[in-house]
Design a protein around this motif. Structure first.
Motif, PDB file in Angstrom:
ATOM      1  N   UNK A  92       0.831  -1.199   0.000  1.00  0.00           N
ATOM      2  CA  UNK A  92       0.000   0.000   0.000  1.00  0.00           C
ATOM      3  C   UNK A  92       0.871   1.257   0.000  1.00  0.00           C
ATOM      4  N   UNK A  93       1.916   1.224   0.834  1.00  0.00           N
ATOM      5  CA  UNK A  93       2.815   2.377   0.896  1.00  0.00           C
ATOM      6  C   UNK A  93       3.520   2.575  -0.448  1.00  0.00           C
ATOM      7  N   UNK A  94       3.924   1.479  -1.071  1.00  0.00           N
ATOM      8  CA  UNK A  94       4.572   1.587  -2.385  1.00  0.00           C
ATOM      9  C   UNK A  94       3.609   2.155  -3.413  1.00  0.00           C
ATOM     10  N   UNK A  95       2.363   1.707  -3.310  1.00  0.00           N
ATOM     11  CA  UNK A  95       1.348   2.208  -4.248  1.00  0.00           C
ATOM     12  C   UNK A  95       1.150   3.705  -4.073  1.00  0.00           C
ATOM     13  N   UNK A  96       1.460   4.204  -2.890  1.00  0.00           N
ATOM     14  CA  UNK A  96       1.339   5.652  -2.673  1.00  0.00           C
ATOM     15  C   UNK A  96       2.654   6.359  -2.978  1.00  0.00           C
ATOM     16  N   UNK A  97       3.508   5.684  -3.743  1.00  0.00           N
ATOM     17  CA  UNK A  97       4.778   6.283  -4.158  1.00  0.00           C
ATOM     18  C   UNK A  97       5.762   6.495  -3.031  1.00  0.00           C
ATOM     19  N   UNK A  98       5.597   5.768  -1.932  1.00  0.00           N
ATOM     20  CA  UNK A  98       6.578   5.897  -0.855  1.00  0.00           C
ATOM     21  C   UNK A  98       7.687   4.883  -1.103  1.00  0.00           C
ATOM     22  N   UNK A  99       8.864   5.244  -0.671  1.00  0.00           N
ATOM     23  CA  UNK A  99      10.010   4.379  -0.882  1.00  0.00           C
ATOM     24  C   UNK A  99      10.217   3.492   0.353  1.00  0.00           C
ATOM     25  N   UNK A 263      -7.608   7.138 -13.088  1.00  0.00           N
ATOM     26  CA  UNK A 263      -7.114   6.251 -12.024  1.00  0.00           C
ATOM     27  C   UNK A 263      -8.272   5.495 -11.379  1.00  0.00           C
ATOM     28  N   UNK A 264      -7.963   4.275 -10.988  1.00  0.00           N
ATOM     29  CA  UNK A 264      -8.987   3.395 -10.424  1.00  0.00           C
ATOM     30  C   UNK A 264      -9.655   4.017  -9.196  1.00  0.00           C
ATOM     31  N   UNK A 265      -8.857   4.623  -8.318  1.00  0.00           N
ATOM     32  CA  UNK A 265      -9.432   5.125  -7.074  1.00  0.00           C
ATOM     33  C   UNK A 265     -10.431   6.247  -7.341  1.00  0.00           C
ATOM     34  N   UNK A 266     -10.091   7.151  -8.273  1.00  0.00           N
ATOM     35  CA  UNK A 266     -11.029   8.238  -8.608  1.00  0.00           C
ATOM     36  C   UNK A 266     -12.274   7.685  -9.274  1.00  0.00           C
ATOM     37  N   UNK A 287     -10.161   5.008 -26.754  1.00  0.00           N
ATOM     38  CA  UNK A 287      -9.834   3.938 -25.825  1.00  0.00           C
ATOM     39  C   UNK A 287      -9.961   4.473 -24.407  1.00  0.00           C
ATOM     40  N   UNK A 288     -10.355   3.616 -23.465  1.00  0.00           N
ATOM     41  CA  UNK A 288     -10.496   4.040 -22.073  1.00  0.00           C
ATOM     42  C   UNK A 288      -9.703   3.091 -21.186  1.00  0.00           C
ATOM     43  N   UNK A 289      -8.862   3.667 -20.361  1.00  0.00           N
ATOM     44  CA  UNK A 289      -7.957   2.830 -19.569  1.00  0.00           C
ATOM     45  C   UNK A 289      -8.119   3.092 -18.075  1.00  0.00           C
ATOM     46  N   UNK A 290      -8.061   2.039 -17.283  1.00  0.00           N
ATOM     47  CA  UNK A 290      -8.075   2.202 -15.831  1.00  0.00           C
ATOM     48  C   UNK A 290      -6.625   2.196 -15.348  1.00  0.00           C
ATOM     49  N   UNK A 291      -6.211   3.318 -14.798  1.00  0.00           N
ATOM     50  CA  UNK A 291      -4.814   3.522 -14.397  1.00  0.00           C
ATOM     51  C   UNK A 291      -4.608   3.095 -12.941  1.00  0.00           C
ATOM     52  N   UNK A 292      -3.381   2.774 -12.604  1.00  0.00           N
ATOM     53  CA  UNK A 292      -2.999   2.440 -11.222  1.00  0.00           C
ATOM     54  C   UNK A 292      -3.882   1.352 -10.635  1.00  0.00           C
ATOM     55  N   UNK A 293      -4.211   0.360 -11.446  1.00  0.00           N
ATOM     56  CA  UNK A 293      -5.115  -0.683 -10.990  1.00  0.00           C
ATOM     57  C   UNK A 293      -4.491  -1.491  -9.842  1.00  0.00           C
ATOM     58  N   UNK A 294      -5.318  -1.758  -8.843  1.00  0.00           N
ATOM     59  CA  UNK A 294      -4.845  -2.496  -7.669  1.00  0.00           C
ATOM     60  C   UNK A 294      -4.792  -1.598  -6.447  1.00  0.00           C
ATOM     61  N   UNK A 295      -4.767  -0.280  -6.682  1.00  0.00           N
ATOM     62  CA  UNK A 295      -4.698   0.636  -5.537  1.00  0.00           C
ATOM     63  C   UNK A 295      -6.086   1.142  -5.143  1.00  0.00           C
ATOM     64  N   UNK A 296      -7.074   0.892  -5.979  1.00  0.00           N
ATOM     65  CA  UNK A 296      -8.444   1.303  -5.656  1.00  0.00           C
ATOM     66  C   UNK A 296      -9.184   0.132  -5.054  1.00  0.00           C
ATOM     67  N   UNK A 310      -8.741  -0.992 -21.502  1.00  0.00           N
ATOM     68  CA  UNK A 310      -7.374  -1.292 -21.067  1.00  0.00           C
ATOM     69  C   UNK A 310      -7.267  -1.203 -19.557  1.00  0.00           C
ATOM     70  N   UNK A 311      -6.407  -2.019 -18.997  1.00  0.00           N
ATOM     71  CA  UNK A 311      -6.182  -1.987 -17.561  1.00  0.00           C
ATOM     72  C   UNK A 311      -4.671  -1.886 -17.312  1.00  0.00           C
ATOM     73  N   UNK A 312      -4.283  -0.840 -16.587  1.00  0.00           N
ATOM     74  CA  UNK A 312      -2.856  -0.650 -16.292  1.00  0.00           C
ATOM     75  C   UNK A 312      -2.593  -1.023 -14.847  1.00  0.00           C
ATOM     76  N   UNK A 313      -1.783  -2.032 -14.671  1.00  0.00           N
ATOM     77  CA  UNK A 313      -1.538  -2.526 -13.322  1.00  0.00           C
ATOM     78  C   UNK A 313      -0.473  -1.657 -12.651  1.00  0.00           C
TER      79      UNK A 313
END
Ligand code: C2E
Ligand code: MG
Ligand code: MG
Length: 391
Positions: A92-99, A263-266, A287-296, A310-313
């Motif tokens: 989850x932290x990685x998905x939020x761009x934390x290192x 983005x999926x969460x939005x 085309x319609x793509x779901x971005x950042x899939x897995x974080x929503x 399209x689905x972007x993981x």
């Protein structure tokens, strides 16, 4: 910074760190205090070691706050919970761009903490090269002036088909060429733009520049699909959908070549409101793509409802997934889900050969990541595309 609700743990951690030779340590009794310290501090923290389970503000919540404040240092998670919880919190932290440098189970020993810290050199990547100038917050007026003054630029990152190893598209990524602060990454201004109703103006600018570039490439026989990020609230703004359609016509670009990423969460918070607009765009062949899939938190029913192609993981489940069972299984089930719904799958954040091998093995269609190419401005991108098409 060390964050824990138990004074004895704080003391222990502090002692370990001092024995390792570190002196500039801030110990905080709980998430709330840590957040206040974080906000009050003028020097960035190199590493934050945080407990997960704390009363009032727990570690997950604390991490969300510091990720929203664009913290770019290292994070070490600390917990007495079982490893699976630590794994999920890490993802989850990685998905939020934390290192996230790793985690340590309590009761922890110096020997488990030390390698995580010594193996880390604070790095300042493209996304954080501006950390100094970020100390003064960007204001709404500044952003408005930037957009109106035409300071936005577009960087392009290649999307490569796995089956043919050919670049088939690009994602357009916003950059702000700020007159005083230098080139700023989107992390520093997109959420501000969303908060103060500047996001439509921003998207108009990026979309127009992207299509103009695309027209230029088409004229040179460089044929690529192009993905543009769109904030979900824009779909319901007056005239927005017409703008997308009319601008494509103006530049004589077939909407079949344009992918709109949300983005999926939005999306999941606003699906019903924008469904009509999404269908309208789909009928025009965008085309319609779901971005950042897995974080929503989308479910099968919602995904089936919406006309996505399209689905972007998210890279949190791609980069390093070969060594991370939880990430790998989220990745694998996302690919399978997309296939059942006849969507193209794109793996984001492929950085290493190991990531690449896994992505191939799991049957993903396309990759986008540093392993192939970083985001580049148009000239450099053109050179890149010429060099790979010759190879
Ligand atoms: P995104 O749409 O998920 O874009 C991918 C981000 O991942 C980009 O960051 C890209 O540089 C980064 N990336 C790609 N490959 C790798 C890799 O292998 N490793 C790592 N560590 N990172 C990789 P960038 O350009 O900083 O953009 C961040 C986010 O800002 C984008 O995430 C997107 O959500 C948002 N954004 C960018 N441009 C726009 C825009 O024009 N409008 C809106 N609404 N959002 C935008
Ligand atoms: Mg995107
Ligand atoms: Mg993404």
């Amino acid at each position: 910074m060390i964050v824990d609700d138990e004074p004895s743990i704080l003391e222990l951690a502090q002692r370990h760190l001092e024995n390792m030779g570190y002196s500039n340590i801030t110990a905080c009794l709980g998430g709330q205090i840590a957040l206040e310290q974080y906000q009050a501090s003028t020097n960035p923290f190199d590493i934050i070691i945080s407990d997960l389970n704390m009363p009032e503000m727990n570690g997950v919540e604390f991490l969300r706050h510091i990720s929203e404040a664009d913290y770019s240092g290292g994070i070490i998670l600390l917990s007495a919970e079982d490893e699976r919880i630590l794994e999920v919190a890490k993802d989850l932290a990685k998905a939020r761009n934390l290192n996230v440098l790793g985690y340590v189970s309590k009761p922890f020993k110096r020997k488990s903490l030390e390698p995580l810290i010594t193996g880390y050199t604070p790095h300042f990547s493209v996304t954080d090269n501006t950390s100094d100038s970020l100390l003064d917050e960007i204001t709404e007026e500044e952003l408005r002036a930037g957009i109106n003054g035409d300071e936005l630029l577009v960087a392009f990152q290649a999307k490569t088909a796995i089956a043919t190893d050919k670049v088939i598209g690009v994602e357009a990524l916003a950059r702000w060429n700020h007159s005083e602060r230098g080139v700023l990454p989107p992390l520093t201004f997109i959420s501000l733009a969303e908060r103060c109703q500047l996001i439509d103006a921003l998207t108009y600018s990026i979309y127009r520049k992207t299509l103009s570039q695309m027209r230029d490439w088409l004229d040179k026989d460089i044929i690529l699909e192009v993905s543009v990020n769109v904030s979900v609230n824009s779909f319901t703004s007056d005239g927005f959908v017409d703008f997308l359609i009319n601008t494509a016509e103006e530049y004589n670009v077939n909407p079949e070549m344009i992918i709109l990423e949300v983005t999926e969460s939005q999306l999941m918070d606003n699906m019903l409101e924008c469904l009509e607009k999404l269908i309208q765009l789909r009928m025009k062949n965008f085309g319609l793509s779901i971005d950042d899939f897995g974080t929503g938190h989308s479910n099968m029913t919602q995904l089936k409802q919406a006309p996505f192609t399209e689905l972007k993981i998210d890279r949190a489940f791609v980069n390093g997934a070969s060594e991370d069972a939880t990430a790998r299984s989220i990745f694998e089930s996302s690919v399978n889900l997309a296939k059942k719904l006849h969507m193209t799958t794109v793996a984001e954040g492929v950085e290493t050969r190991e990531d690449m091998t896994l992505v191939k093995e799991l049957g993903c269609d396309q990759i986008q990541g540093f392993y192939k190419a970083k985001p580049m401005f148009a000239d450099e991108f053109e050179e890149y595309i010429q060099s790979v098409s010759k190879a």
